[in-house]
Design a protein around this motif. Structure first.
Motif, PDB file in Angstrom:
ATOM      1  N   ARG A   1       3.195 -16.340   9.304  1.00 49.74           N
ATOM      2  CA  ARG A   1       1.681 -16.069   9.818  1.00 49.74           C
ATOM      3  C   ARG A   1       0.858 -15.654   8.766  1.00 49.74           C
ATOM      4  O   ARG A   1      -0.350 -15.982   9.173  1.00 49.74           O
ATOM      5  CB  ARG A   1       1.948 -15.070  11.182  1.00 49.74           C
ATOM      6  CG  ARG A   1       1.920 -13.712  10.837  1.00 49.74           C
ATOM      7  CD  ARG A   1       2.241 -13.045  11.974  1.00 49.74           C
ATOM      8  NE  ARG A   1       2.277 -11.607  11.617  1.00 49.74           N
ATOM      9  CZ  ARG A   1       2.816 -10.649  12.697  1.00 49.74           C
ATOM     10  NH1 ARG A   1       2.830 -10.831  13.791  1.00 49.74           N
ATOM     11  NH2 ARG A   1       2.889  -9.256  12.080  1.00 49.74           N
TER      12      ARG A   1
ATOM     13  N   THR B   1       5.805 -19.045  13.792  1.00 51.15           N
ATOM     14  CA  THR B   1       6.502 -18.631  14.594  1.00 51.15           C
ATOM     15  C   THR B   1       7.460 -17.236  14.147  1.00 51.15           C
ATOM     16  O   THR B   1       8.151 -16.644  14.599  1.00 51.15           O
ATOM     17  CB  THR B   1       7.773 -19.603  14.865  1.00 51.15           C
ATOM     18  OG1 THR B   1       8.058 -20.194  13.682  1.00 51.15           O
ATOM     19  CG2 THR B   1       7.387 -20.706  15.725  1.00 51.15           C
ATOM     20  N   ASP B   2       7.095 -17.053  12.831  1.00 51.61           N
ATOM     21  CA  ASP B   2       7.466 -15.627  12.331  1.00 51.61           C
ATOM     22  C   ASP B   2       6.460 -14.784  11.642  1.00 51.61           C
ATOM     23  O   ASP B   2       5.558 -15.272  11.104  1.00 51.61           O
ATOM     24  CB  ASP B   2       8.803 -15.798  11.626  1.00 51.61           C
ATOM     25  CG  ASP B   2       8.739 -16.497   9.963  1.00 51.61           C
ATOM     26  OD1 ASP B   2       8.224 -15.575   9.217  1.00 51.61           O
ATOM     27  OD2 ASP B   2       8.898 -17.594  10.284  1.00 51.61           O
ATOM     28  N   THR B   3       6.974 -13.456  11.301  1.00 50.46           N
ATOM     29  CA  THR B   3       5.992 -12.637  10.896  1.00 50.46           C
ATOM     30  C   THR B   3       5.539 -12.793   9.351  1.00 50.46           C
ATOM     31  O   THR B   3       4.465 -12.408   8.959  1.00 50.46           O
ATOM     32  CB  THR B   3       6.273 -11.109  11.012  1.00 50.46           C
ATOM     33  OG1 THR B   3       7.724 -11.083  10.286  1.00 50.46           O
ATOM     34  CG2 THR B   3       6.493 -10.773  12.440  1.00 50.46           C
TER      35      THR B   3
END
Ligand code: TMP
Ligand code: ASP
Length: 242
Positions: A212, A207-209
């Motif tokens: 990931r 859900t976040d950079t």
């Protein structure tokens, strides 16, 4: 590890000769480097994980018609490979803007590229692996025009196969680096490795950079949980039948 004297030791692998001059043994190390070896460390278990991931991806590519140097994996950290003379070009394929492409063009991280971009770099640590144009490759006599075209076509075919493969692992293949070499019959083979060291891999479920990132950017950028990310890639890759 073998008691035989290595033929060559690189940053992540050691290459040993075997009784057969056409076969080499590639030993995958836990050592990790970044930024042309200015940053050094270890990723525990990386050697065995990268060896297993690479072996699986080479098998997948071979079954899809891509000639590779892979023969088999005799032990956790070792791969038997066909001996090749490596072309000193790192062929990078990019699907999404990241890393040096963002730094050099100003494109925002994560921008989907309208076509798969193929970049060539000179495999020369002393020079810092500079980018090469096709004309510079000809100037340096590293490859012919036909060979450059062949490298590009093979890299794009590999990109199609691997993009689809990683998609089935719920991973986005952002970009990756390939190396090629000629065997004793002058056949062009995919060589080196394909692993979280040489690819950018983004978890589609994250859900976040930061969460990931499942590749060596976790080490490059000190994001933590490096081993866990490599293990996650290995688990998903090996669960796909090839
Ligand atoms: P870059 O954005 O730093 O040019 O990297 C592009 C891709 O190539 C990325 O997936 C990481 C990989 N790569 C290597 O495998 N070895 C290298 O030495 C570098 C610089 C990049
Ligand atoms: N493998 C390269 C090095 O150490 C760079 C990188 O992967 O970031 O130097």
């Amino acid at each position: 590890m073998s008691a035989v004297t290595p033929l060559y030791e690189g940053k992540a692998k050691i290459i040993y000769p075997t009784d057969n001059p056409e076969v080499l043994l590639s030993y995958f190390k836990d050592d990790a480097t970044a930024f042309n070896a200015q940053k050094k460390g270890q990723i525990i278990g990386k050697g065995a994980m990268n060896c297993a991931i690479s072996a699986h991806l080479f098998k997948k590519l071979a079954s899809s018609g891509i000639p590779t140097h892979f023969i088999d994996q005799p032990s956790a950290n070792e791969m038997r490979v066909k001996a090749v003379s490596i072309i000193p070009i790192e062929v990078v394929v990019r699907n999404i803007a990241a890393g040096s492409l963002c730094q050099q063009t100003g494109l925002a991280l994560g921008t989907a590229l309208p076509f798969a971009l193929v970049d060539f770099y000179y495999k020369d640590d002393a020079l810092g692996d500079p980018m090469l144009s096709p004309d510079r490759i000809l100037l340096l006599n590293i490859a012919t025009t036909d060979q450059i075209d062949q490298l590009r076509q093979m890299a794009l075919s590999i990109n199609q196969i691997l993009t689809e493969f990683f998609q089935s692992c719920s991973i986005t293949l952002v970009d990756f680096k390939l190396e090629f070499g000629f065997d004793s019959r002058q056949q062009l083979l995919l060589a080196d490795e394909i692993s979280p060291d040489t690819c950018r891999l983004w978890d589609q479920a994250a859900t976040d950079t930061a969460a990931r990132v499942l590749d060596k950017d976790r080490f490059r950028q000190d994001l933590g949980n490096v081993e866990q990310a490599y293990a996650q890639v290995m688990e998903r890759v090996l669960s796909q039948v090839v």
